[in-house]
Motif scaffolding. Sequence first.
Motif, short mmCIF file in Angstrom:
data_model
loop_
_atom_site.label_atom_id
_atom_site.label_comp_id
_atom_site.label_asym_id
_atom_site.label_seq_id
_atom_site.Cartn_x
_atom_site.Cartn_y
_atom_site.Cartn_z
N LEU A 81 -6.26 -5.10 -27.70
CA LEU A 81 -7.67 -5.49 -27.69
C LEU A 81 -8.14 -5.67 -29.13
O LEU A 81 -8.35 -4.69 -29.84
N ALA A 82 -8.26 -6.92 -29.56
CA ALA A 82 -8.65 -7.25 -30.93
C ALA A 82 -7.85 -6.42 -31.95
O ALA A 82 -8.43 -5.73 -32.79
N PRO A 83 -6.51 -6.48 -31.88
CA PRO A 83 -5.71 -5.65 -32.80
C PRO A 83 -5.92 -6.05 -34.26
O PRO A 83 -6.09 -7.23 -34.58
N TYR A 84 -5.97 -5.04 -35.12
CA TYR A 84 -6.07 -5.22 -36.57
C TYR A 84 -7.35 -5.96 -36.98
O TYR A 84 -7.41 -6.59 -38.03
N HIS A 85 -8.36 -5.85 -36.15
CA HIS A 85 -9.68 -6.38 -36.50
C HIS A 85 -10.64 -5.21 -36.70
O HIS A 85 -11.00 -4.55 -35.73
N ARG B 183 -5.25 -0.41 -34.77
CA ARG B 183 -3.80 -0.55 -34.74
C ARG B 183 -3.33 -0.81 -33.32
O ARG B 183 -3.50 0.02 -32.42
N ASP B 184 -2.79 -1.99 -33.09
CA ASP B 184 -2.31 -2.44 -31.78
C ASP B 184 -3.45 -2.60 -30.76
O ASP B 184 -3.19 -2.87 -29.59
N GLY B 185 -4.69 -2.40 -31.17
CA GLY B 185 -5.82 -2.58 -30.26
C GLY B 185 -5.78 -1.65 -29.06
O GLY B 185 -6.15 -2.04 -27.95
N VAL B 186 -5.37 -0.40 -29.28
CA VAL B 186 -5.22 0.56 -28.18
C VAL B 186 -6.60 1.10 -27.79
O VAL B 186 -7.39 1.50 -28.64
N TRP B 187 -6.89 1.12 -26.47
CA TRP B 187 -8.16 1.63 -25.98
C TRP B 187 -7.96 2.57 -24.81
O TRP B 187 -6.95 2.51 -24.11
#
Length: 426
Positions: free
Chosen positions: A335-339, A316-320
């Motif tokens: 970062l690659a959100p929703y993948h 979700r939102d590609g949060v890291w």
Amino acid sequence: LLVLLLLLLPPLCLRGQGFGQTRFICTSVPLDGDMCAATAPGAGSADELKSTVLQLRETVLQQKETIMNQKETIRELTAKLGRCESQSVLEAPGEPKGGGAGRKGGFSKNTMGDLSRSPAAETLSQLGQTLQSLKTRLENLEQFSRMNSSSQTNNLKDILQNKIDDLERQVLSRVNSLEEGKFNPKNESEERGKIESTLTSLHQRISDLEKGQKDNRPPDRFQLTFPLRTNYMYAKVKKSLPEMYAFSICMWIKSNASPGMGTPFSYAVPGQANELVLIEWGNNPMEILINDKVAKLPFVINDGKWHHICVTWTTRDGVWEAYQDGTQTGNGENLAPYHPIKPQGVLVLGQEQDTLGGGFDATQAFVGELAHFNVWDRKLSPGEVYSLATCSSKALSGNVIAWAEANIDIYGGATKWTFEACRQLN
């Protein structure tokens, strides 16, 4: 040189003149003028001319000597090239590798199928002799352990480390430091397969000798060592990853390799070699790749000391988030959100994959030591990360991939030794 100067003068000018009384000058002469009549007063004395001639002669002699030396060098290089060509077998140009080639297009690939440093026949013969010597020493150690008491065999691991590991490093270094040359791919693959098989066999026998010591240590108290930058030394996790919408990946790592420590791990799936990769190559900072999307990580760990690192991520939102030694050092999003991380792939430690389970590049290989590689399918809390970094008894093992010797296979000369970093902290 004096003869050359004389040849440059018109023949008629020399007739009827004594050489000792002649002065040579440079002056412009009309097209219809008399060259013999052209003179210039004060052009210099005979002594000055003689000095100039001697200097020019010395220069010519030096240049001649230099040319002779260069010719000799050229002959030597030509002879060496001829010998190299006579020992090499021409191969057809290799096909370009896929998977991640766009991001790393500037690299000259050095994969399992097209090594640029190819063992020649003579070197492989020497390698075989070295391996035989390694076997003989190991057999002597086995005999020593059978003939002596248990108190004498307590130092067996140290003996193996000092003797076997040193020999193995010499063998692998010899293969890795060969001059670039062309070799028949089929023969090369067969010879490399034999080398890897022999090394794997030796490590298995070493493991048998250390069995007593292994029985006395926890199954997670071990580390992997990758001493050389090669494209055949790696470890493989027996279990694949499931589909994941979040993850936390943590490990202990130690390296001082330059430039860049390489690839601690890579996860490839069919159709995507860069599904999940941690890499530090060249002079770039360490990066995490998800489905070929990149985030730069603020790690400072290339100092030859043990460091604990963690990377967490949610689709979700590609949060890291990135943690070093228990403290958050960076974060980001998109970062690659929703993948979701795809399942049924190959998880490799120590190499970057360009094809599923292969296509390794020596320039991107990990050099150093790695331990306690754990994977969760959720985001760890800061407190959980801190417990891992401080070797707390409350620290959890990965619920997707847990660090255990039974879960890891090693290839090409990577080694397993007892992990000591947590003991040092405690």
